[in-house]
Design an enzyme around this catalytic site. Structure first.
Site, PDB file in Angstrom:
ATOM      1  N   ARG A 111       0.846  -1.191  -0.013  1.00 48.48           N
ATOM      2  CA  ARG A 111      -0.089   0.057   0.027  1.00 48.48           C
ATOM      3  C   ARG A 111       0.648   1.177   0.022  1.00 48.48           C
ATOM      4  O   ARG A 111       0.288   2.313   0.229  1.00 48.48           O
ATOM      5  CB  ARG A 111      -0.922   0.001   1.243  1.00 48.48           C
ATOM      6  CG  ARG A 111      -1.811  -1.193   1.147  1.00 48.48           C
ATOM      7  CD  ARG A 111      -3.103  -1.065   1.955  1.00 48.48           C
ATOM      8  NE  ARG A 111      -3.916  -2.079   1.833  1.00 48.48           N
ATOM      9  CZ  ARG A 111      -3.907  -3.521   2.485  1.00 48.48           C
ATOM     10  NH1 ARG A 111      -2.600  -3.535   3.257  1.00 48.48           N
ATOM     11  NH2 ARG A 111      -4.491  -4.122   2.486  1.00 48.48           N
ATOM     12  N   LYS A 133       4.017  11.608 -11.335  1.00 44.43           N
ATOM     13  CA  LYS A 133       2.874  10.806 -12.172  1.00 44.43           C
ATOM     14  C   LYS A 133       3.875   9.455 -12.266  1.00 44.43           C
ATOM     15  O   LYS A 133       4.984   9.582 -12.626  1.00 44.43           O
ATOM     16  CB  LYS A 133       2.694  11.423 -13.358  1.00 44.43           C
ATOM     17  CG  LYS A 133       1.470  12.403 -13.294  1.00 44.43           C
ATOM     18  CD  LYS A 133       1.265  12.520 -14.755  1.00 44.43           C
ATOM     19  CE  LYS A 133       0.083  13.782 -14.886  1.00 44.43           C
ATOM     20  NZ  LYS A 133      -0.340  14.292 -16.255  1.00 44.43           N
ATOM     21  N   GLU A 175      11.617  18.625 -24.823  1.00 47.26           N
ATOM     22  CA  GLU A 175      10.846  18.815 -23.721  1.00 47.26           C
ATOM     23  C   GLU A 175      11.518  20.236 -22.897  1.00 47.26           C
ATOM     24  O   GLU A 175      10.654  20.939 -22.231  1.00 47.26           O
ATOM     25  CB  GLU A 175      11.125  17.805 -22.298  1.00 47.26           C
ATOM     26  CG  GLU A 175      10.339  16.334 -23.031  1.00 47.26           C
ATOM     27  CD  GLU A 175       8.877  16.398 -23.109  1.00 47.26           C
ATOM     28  OE1 GLU A 175       8.135  17.120 -22.831  1.00 47.26           O
ATOM     29  OE2 GLU A 175       8.482  15.435 -23.852  1.00 47.26           O
ATOM     30  N   LYS A 216       8.699  23.058 -13.651  1.00 43.31           N
ATOM     31  CA  LYS A 216       7.617  21.624 -13.433  1.00 43.31           C
ATOM     32  C   LYS A 216       7.255  21.784 -12.052  1.00 43.31           C
ATOM     33  O   LYS A 216       5.971  21.592 -11.791  1.00 43.31           O
ATOM     34  CB  LYS A 216       8.413  20.581 -13.823  1.00 43.31           C
ATOM     35  CG  LYS A 216       7.333  19.233 -13.734  1.00 43.31           C
ATOM     36  CD  LYS A 216       7.439  18.250 -14.375  1.00 43.31           C
ATOM     37  CE  LYS A 216       6.232  17.312 -14.553  1.00 43.31           C
ATOM     38  NZ  LYS A 216       6.450  15.954 -15.139  1.00 43.31           N
ATOM     39  N   HIS A 257       9.084   9.811 -28.417  1.00 39.93           N
ATOM     40  CA  HIS A 257       8.255  10.699 -27.755  1.00 39.93           C
ATOM     41  C   HIS A 257       8.833  11.902 -28.268  1.00 39.93           C
ATOM     42  O   HIS A 257       7.940  12.800 -28.756  1.00 39.93           O
ATOM     43  CB  HIS A 257       8.032  10.293 -26.471  1.00 39.93           C
ATOM     44  CG  HIS A 257       7.210  11.332 -25.816  1.00 39.93           C
ATOM     45  ND1 HIS A 257       5.850  11.384 -26.100  1.00 39.93           N
ATOM     46  CD2 HIS A 257       7.351  12.503 -25.030  1.00 39.93           C
ATOM     47  CE1 HIS A 257       5.229  12.581 -25.426  1.00 39.93           C
ATOM     48  NE2 HIS A 257       6.356  13.038 -24.751  1.00 39.93           N
TER      49      HIS A 257
HETATM   50  N1  LIG Z   1       5.844  10.635 -15.204  1.00 42.45           N
HETATM   51  C1  LIG Z   1       5.651  11.774 -15.979  1.00 42.45           C
HETATM   52  O1  LIG Z   1       5.458  12.723 -15.577  1.00 42.45           O
HETATM   53  C2  LIG Z   1       6.371  11.466 -17.463  1.00 42.45           C
HETATM   54  C3  LIG Z   1       6.587  12.655 -17.956  1.00 42.45           C
HETATM   55  C4  LIG Z   1       6.989  12.305 -19.369  1.00 42.45           C
HETATM   56  C5  LIG Z   1       7.405  11.075 -19.912  1.00 42.45           C
HETATM   57  N2  LIG Z   1       7.191  10.146 -19.415  1.00 42.45           N
HETATM   58  C6  LIG Z   1       7.370   8.686 -19.715  1.00 42.45           C
HETATM   59  O2  LIG Z   1       8.820   8.565 -19.754  1.00 42.45           O
HETATM   60  C7  LIG Z   1       8.981   7.301 -20.629  1.00 42.45           C
HETATM   61  C8  LIG Z   1       9.982   7.989 -21.475  1.00 42.45           C
HETATM   62  O3  LIG Z   1      10.985   8.255 -20.991  1.00 42.45           O
HETATM   63  P1  LIG Z   1      12.734   8.124 -21.514  1.00 42.45           P
HETATM   64  O4  LIG Z   1      12.825   9.038 -22.717  1.00 42.45           O
HETATM   65  O5  LIG Z   1      13.590   8.389 -20.416  1.00 42.45           O
HETATM   66  O6  LIG Z   1      12.841   6.737 -22.113  1.00 42.45           O
HETATM   67  P2  LIG Z   1      13.720   5.377 -21.555  1.00 42.45           P
HETATM   68  O7  LIG Z   1      13.322   5.496 -20.392  1.00 42.45           O
HETATM   69  O8  LIG Z   1      12.918   4.186 -22.367  1.00 42.45           O
HETATM   70  O9  LIG Z   1      15.145   5.622 -21.925  1.00 42.45           O
HETATM   71  C9  LIG Z   1      15.543   5.979 -23.281  1.00 42.45           C
HETATM   72  C10 LIG Z   1      16.507   4.923 -23.526  1.00 42.45           C
HETATM   73  O10 LIG Z   1      17.825   5.272 -23.190  1.00 42.45           O
HETATM   74  C11 LIG Z   1      18.487   4.286 -22.365  1.00 42.45           C
HETATM   75  N3  LIG Z   1      19.055   4.834 -21.315  1.00 42.45           N
HETATM   76  C12 LIG Z   1      18.599   5.558 -20.155  1.00 42.45           C
HETATM   77  N4  LIG Z   1      19.609   5.981 -19.480  1.00 42.45           N
HETATM   78  C13 LIG Z   1      20.766   5.989 -20.230  1.00 42.45           C
HETATM   79  C14 LIG Z   1      22.155   6.345 -20.156  1.00 42.45           C
HETATM   80  N5  LIG Z   1      22.504   7.191 -19.093  1.00 42.45           N
HETATM   81  N6  LIG Z   1      22.905   5.779 -20.797  1.00 42.45           N
HETATM   82  C15 LIG Z   1      22.687   5.017 -21.940  1.00 42.45           C
HETATM   83  N7  LIG Z   1      21.437   4.719 -22.167  1.00 42.45           N
HETATM   84  C16 LIG Z   1      20.447   4.972 -21.305  1.00 42.45           C
HETATM   85  C17 LIG Z   1      17.323   3.321 -21.930  1.00 42.45           C
HETATM   86  O11 LIG Z   1      17.551   2.282 -21.570  1.00 42.45           O
HETATM   87  C18 LIG Z   1      16.295   3.311 -23.116  1.00 42.45           C
HETATM   88  O12 LIG Z   1      16.743   2.656 -24.025  1.00 42.45           O
HETATM   89  C19 LIG Z   1       7.638   7.167 -21.086  1.00 42.45           C
HETATM   90  O13 LIG Z   1       7.146   5.839 -20.852  1.00 42.45           O
HETATM   91  C20 LIG Z   1       6.751   8.256 -20.890  1.00 42.45           C
HETATM   92  O14 LIG Z   1       5.269   7.887 -20.835  1.00 42.45           O
HETATM   93  C21 LIG Z   1       6.665  10.093 -17.730  1.00 42.45           C
END
Ligand SMILES: NC(=O)c1ccc[n+]([C@@H]2O[C@H](COP(=O)([O-])OP(=O)(O)OC[C@H]3O[C@@H](n4cnc5c(N)ncnc54)[C@H](O)[C@@H]3O)[C@@H](O)[C@H]2O)c1
Length: 368
Positions: A111, A133, A175, A216, A257
């Site tokens: 929980r 989120k 972003e 943010k 994205h």
């Molecule tokens: N919670 C929120 O407010 C919020 C806001 C925006 C996006 N999101 C979510 O975030 C996700 C996208 O996040 P993202 O773009 O970070 O994607 P991700 O977590 O998939 O990372 C992108 C790629 O980079 C790799 N990676 C990460 N850090 C690394 C590093 N330091 N060195 C080498 N490789 C690395 C990962 O393994 C992956 O292959 C989506 O699921 C989206 O819905 C959430």
């Protein structure tokens, strides 16, 4: 120099640390993460190298598919097997995928237990690790199951970005640019004025990340659970109604994205210009603003229209009816009306509910 800011949410307030190097990072974790028993560290195959020693390490496949019920269950089962109790802490070491999943695992295990965010992508540093989120995807759509669950602290260290693929860095920049466009003209101008574009070791990057986190934090403080009927947290979706439609119709993973957001931001600028031309009260968006937005997005190698190449390849052809349909299904649709975030001026965004669908269709044509 280590910088600290606070997300002010009453008893759920927490600090964000921006750390200049590995030593500062190690020190901050030791000093500020209240870890009394070995933590559960959740990472993916690309961030396992940063997981550190000790505790329960759960390494998952990299990629969006990991944000699933199956992986959530795996985390919970492993934690239960290791008899992690309510005093246990989760540390999420990764991008938004790991942060969202690990955060939701923390929100739901016994929980709710404490968790810490260690974002390792630029997108996670400026966006997903802040604001609480958390969630996973369903086959019916992204982020359809989740919870608001704030971390206890966020530890940002730009050294992580050294190994991040350039395409992912650029996606994160979409972003960053978004924050300037929706909230802070000075940030936008700062980005435009840079002689060298931002990179992981650019001296101005930590300050820019800090500013994004501040924005943010301010927006989240005012509307933690996105219940405001006007403005509020929804403003953070500037360009995203277009972007989600592009990702959906192209097939998830075709555009990153952030790449879809790049196009979405230029479309939001063009929409703002059209609303100005309609004579809407408050709107003073100019052609020069549209051009500036397009140039900045392009500077980071991001596409600015559906015609641009994608990672060096010809782009997929997207059907405009399908894009319109996808927008109607977006979860931001309220009472059947399309809802957009537009800019009255560059740096000031508002939500608009009564946009003519024909105008949006024209926009898609212009960008196709
Ligand atoms: N919670 C929120 O407010 C919020 C806001 C925006 C996006 N999101 C979510 O975030 C996700 C996208 O996040 P993202 O773009 O970070 O994607 P991700 O977590 O998939 O990372 C992108 C790629 O980079 C790799 N990676 C990460 N850090 C690394 C590093 N330091 N060195 C080498 N490789 C690395 C990962 O393994 C992956 O292959 C989506 O699921 C989206 O819905 C959430």
């Amino acid at each position: 120099m280590t910088e600290k800011l606070t997300v002010e949410l009453g008893e759920r307030s927490y600090p964000i640390f921006i750390l200049p190097d590995w030593d500062a990072y190690a020190e901050a974790i030791a000093e500020h993460a209240e870890i009394t028993s070995p933590p559960t560290v959740i990472c993916d195959t690309n961030t396992g190298q940063y997981a550190g020693d000790g505790g329960l390490l759960i390494e998952l496949d990299a990629g969006e598919k990991t944000k699933s019920f199956a992986q959530l269950e795996k985390i919970h089962e492993e934690m239960a097997l290791h008899r992690i109790d309510r005093g246990g802490k989760i540390i999420a070491v990764g991008g938004g995928v790991i942060g969202d999943l690990a955060g939701f695992a923390a929100a739901t295990y016994l929980r709710g237990i404490d968790f810490y965010q260690v974002p390792t992508t630029l997108l996670a540093m400026v966006d997903s690790s802040v604001g609480g989120k958390t969630g996973i995807n369903l086959s019916a759509g992204k982020n359809l199951v989740g919870a608001f669950w704030q971390p206890k602290a966020v530890f940002i260290c730009t050294e992580f970005l050294k190994t991040l693929p350039p395409r992912e860095f650029s996606a994160g920049m979409a972003e960053v640019i978004k924050y300037g466009m929706l909230y802070d003209r000075a940030l936008f101008d700062q980005l435009v004025a840079l002689e060298q574009p931002l990179s992981w070791d650019h001296p101005e990057l930590p300050g820019v990340i800090r500013r994004c986190c501040e924005i943010k934090a301010e927006v989240v403080k005012a509307d933690e659970k996105e219940t405001a009927t006007n403005g509020g947290r929804a403003l953070l979706n500037l360009g995203h109604t277009f972007a989600h439609a592009i990702e959906n119709v192209a097939g998830y993973g075709t555009y990153l994205h952030g790449e879809a957001v790049g196009i979405g931001l230029v479309m939001a600028a063009e929409l703002s210009l059209k609303l100005t031309a309609e004579g809407r009260a408050g709107f003073q968006f100019t052609q020069a603003d549209v051009d500036a937005a397009r140039e900045l997005v392009a500077r980071y190698g991001l596409p600015t229209s559906l015609k641009d190449t994608l990672d060096g390849n010809p782009p997929p052809k997207l059907d405009i009816d399908a894009l319109m349909d996808a927008m109607r299904r977006d979860k931001k649709v309220r009472a059947g009306k399309l809802r957009f975030v537009a800019m009255e001026t560059l740096g000031t965004a508002v939500t608009v509910d009564d946009v003519d669908e024909a105008l949006i269709e024209k926009l898609w044509q212009q960008f196709s």
